[in-house]
Motif scaffolding. Structure first.
Motif, mmCIF file in Angstrom:
data_model
loop_
_atom_site.group_PDB
_atom_site.id
_atom_site.type_symbol
_atom_site.label_atom_id
_atom_site.label_comp_id
_atom_site.label_asym_id
_atom_site.label_seq_id
_atom_site.Cartn_x
_atom_site.Cartn_y
_atom_site.Cartn_z
ATOM 1 N N ASN A 144 0.819 -1.220 0.000
ATOM 2 C CA ASN A 144 0.000 0.000 0.000
ATOM 3 C C ASN A 144 0.855 1.273 0.000
ATOM 4 O O ASN A 144 0.481 2.287 0.578
ATOM 5 N N ALA A 145 1.996 1.224 -0.704
ATOM 6 C CA ALA A 145 2.925 2.352 -0.694
ATOM 7 C C ALA A 145 2.340 3.605 -1.326
ATOM 8 O O ALA A 145 2.678 4.726 -0.923
ATOM 9 N N ILE A 146 1.467 3.432 -2.335
ATOM 10 C CA ILE A 146 0.882 4.617 -2.986
ATOM 11 C C ILE A 146 -0.641 4.601 -2.944
ATOM 12 O O ILE A 146 -1.301 5.395 -3.609
ATOM 13 N N GLY A 147 -1.212 3.696 -2.151
ATOM 14 C CA GLY A 147 -2.656 3.644 -2.029
ATOM 15 C C GLY A 147 -3.328 3.094 -3.282
ATOM 16 O O GLY A 147 -2.696 2.463 -4.134
ATOM 17 N N LYS A 148 -4.610 3.338 -3.400
ATOM 18 C CA LYS A 148 -5.372 2.838 -4.545
ATOM 19 C C LYS A 148 -4.885 3.486 -5.831
ATOM 20 O O LYS A 148 -4.795 4.703 -5.941
ATOM 21 N N ILE A 149 -4.568 2.663 -6.827
ATOM 22 C CA ILE A 149 -4.047 3.162 -8.101
ATOM 23 C C ILE A 149 -5.189 3.657 -8.981
ATOM 24 O O ILE A 149 -6.232 3.011 -9.100
ATOM 25 N N GLY A 150 -4.965 4.812 -9.608
ATOM 26 C CA GLY A 150 -5.975 5.352 -10.514
ATOM 27 C C GLY A 150 -5.510 5.427 -11.951
ATOM 28 O O GLY A 150 -6.321 5.419 -12.880
ATOM 29 N N TYR A 151 -4.167 5.501 -12.127
ATOM 30 C CA TYR A 151 -3.626 5.751 -13.463
ATOM 31 C C TYR A 151 -2.289 5.050 -13.605
ATOM 32 O O TYR A 151 -1.485 5.020 -12.664
ATOM 33 N N LYS A 237 -2.060 7.951 -2.601
ATOM 34 C CA LYS A 237 -1.079 8.364 -1.596
ATOM 35 C C LYS A 237 0.294 8.671 -2.163
ATOM 36 O O LYS A 237 1.194 9.063 -1.410
ATOM 37 N N GLY A 238 0.481 8.486 -3.481
ATOM 38 C CA GLY A 238 1.807 8.731 -4.032
ATOM 39 C C GLY A 238 1.924 8.237 -5.453
ATOM 40 O O GLY A 238 0.933 7.897 -6.105
ATOM 41 N N VAL A 251 3.171 9.947 0.900
ATOM 42 C CA VAL A 251 2.967 10.784 2.080
ATOM 43 C C VAL A 251 4.046 10.516 3.124
ATOM 44 O O VAL A 251 4.438 11.427 3.877
ATOM 45 N N ASP A 252 4.547 9.280 3.181
ATOM 46 C CA ASP A 252 5.569 8.940 4.170
ATOM 47 C C ASP A 252 6.915 9.583 3.865
ATOM 48 O O ASP A 252 7.728 9.790 4.770
ATOM 49 N N THR A 253 7.188 9.891 2.597
ATOM 50 C CA THR A 253 8.445 10.560 2.241
ATOM 51 C C THR A 253 8.282 12.079 2.226
ATOM 52 O O THR A 253 9.218 12.794 1.849
#
Length: 330
Positions: A144-151, A237-238, A251-253
């Motif tokens: 879940n490093a960047i959350g739900k992918i949209g693109y 999230k990223g 968000v963590d970075t």
């Protein structure tokens, strides 16, 4: 192969640079033993003979004479269907066929049907699913490093069927091989353009709508300046960039770009043996390679019909070939 740790007698068909690279990779597995190799033009026969591997000009003669469990096919893409079809007529256990598995959808479906009927384990060489620098993105998504992918966007400066098949296949791998709803595509070609001996487009652009709501962009061909060889994934999230200029931020970075972490990956040929012996389906099973081919051929078909193409693809051929033959493209 009745013991608990069988040795797999393996033959190589196509001994050019790609074939020899696959031989070296497979040879890393102790239970794989190369017993023969074949190449119509005798490429690298001196090297193979020096290694104690019998060589043949005729692969069918090789398979008739040698006792073989696994066959690795690394011939030119235009020959894949014909060669693989013949290999599948022999009593082998597994077939590893270089990508793309065919140039027409009916060919891919026919090969899969033949393999299933003969109970032959069938893999297509989309090896980036096992290459740490590319495959580790899947681990990041699972974490879940960047959350739900949209693109997701994939670019490579090469033709769709010969090389961009890797990037398109990775799009599908990162999204758990979710089905595609529809494809919209366009091509450019101003004359004969060969990629690995195959008449190909010079540039291609495709929009891919996945059933899970993710939108994908496929860019293929030469651009100036070069956009490099990469995929970009944007999530809630990223974002991640893998390939040229690899990096990520979330968000963590604090929104700052960081190098991609690396995760250990299984060996592509060890996983092949594990699948044969009752393990989970190989990441590069032929049915997954077939679905990647369907997406690429749908870009061609969309250009031909001048509309978006709903999947599953109903047309079974290759629309680029048809447009060239019809004079629509030069």
């Amino acid at each position: 192969m009745g013991n608990s740790t069988p040795t797999y007698r393996t033959a190589l068909v196509g001994c050019g640079g790609r074939g020899m690279a696959l031989l070296r990779t497979a040879d890393q597995i102790n239970r794989i033993q190369f017993v023969a190799a074949s190449d119509l033009n005798g490429i690298n026969f001196d090297q193979l003979t020096a290694a104690g591997i019998p060589v043949y000009r005729d692969f069918e003669q090789m398979l008739e004479k040698e006792s073989v469990d696994l066959v690795i096919v690394a011939t030119p893409i235009a020959t894949h269907y014909r060669v693989a079809k013949q290999v599948l007529s022999f009593p082998v256990t597994g077939l590893y066929l270089e990508k793309s598995m065919a140039t027409r959808l009916w060919e891919a479906d026919d090969l899969i049907s033949r393999a299933e009927e003969a109970e032959i384990f069938f893999v297509v060489g989309h090896q980036l699913r096992y290459t740490p620098s590319w495959a580790s993105v899947k681990n990041m998504i699972q974490e879940n490093a960047i959350g739900k992918i949209g693109y997701i966007r994939a670019h490579r400066g090469a033709a769709l069927l010969t090389h961009h098949t890797h990037q398109t296949d990775l799009m599908r791998y990162y999204l758990d091989d979710v089905p595609v709803s529809w494809v919209l595509g366009q091509l450019h070609r101003d004359g004969s353009h060969l990629s690995e001996g195959l008449e190909s487009e010079m540039q291609a652009l495709g929009f891919v709508q996945f059933e899970n709501g993710v939108s994908g962009i496929i860019e293929s061909g030469q651009y100036n300046p070069s956009a490099g060889n990469h995929l970009m994934l944007i999530g809630e999230k990223g974002e991640i960039r893998v390939g040229s200029g690899a990096r990520f931020r979330n968000v963590d970075t604090g929104g700052k770009w960081q190098p991609l972490p690396q995760h250990d990956q299984p060996h592509i040929f060890e996983s092949f043996l594990e699948w044969i012996e009752g393990g989970e389906e190989h990441r590069c099973s032929a049915r997954k390679g077939r679905d990647t081919l369907e997406v690429l051929l749908s870009i061609y078909e969309s250009c031909h019909q001048r509309r978006r193409i709903e999947l599953p693809l109903q047309e079974r051929g290759n629309a680029l070939e048809e447009m060239i033959n019809e004079g629509i493209l030069p």
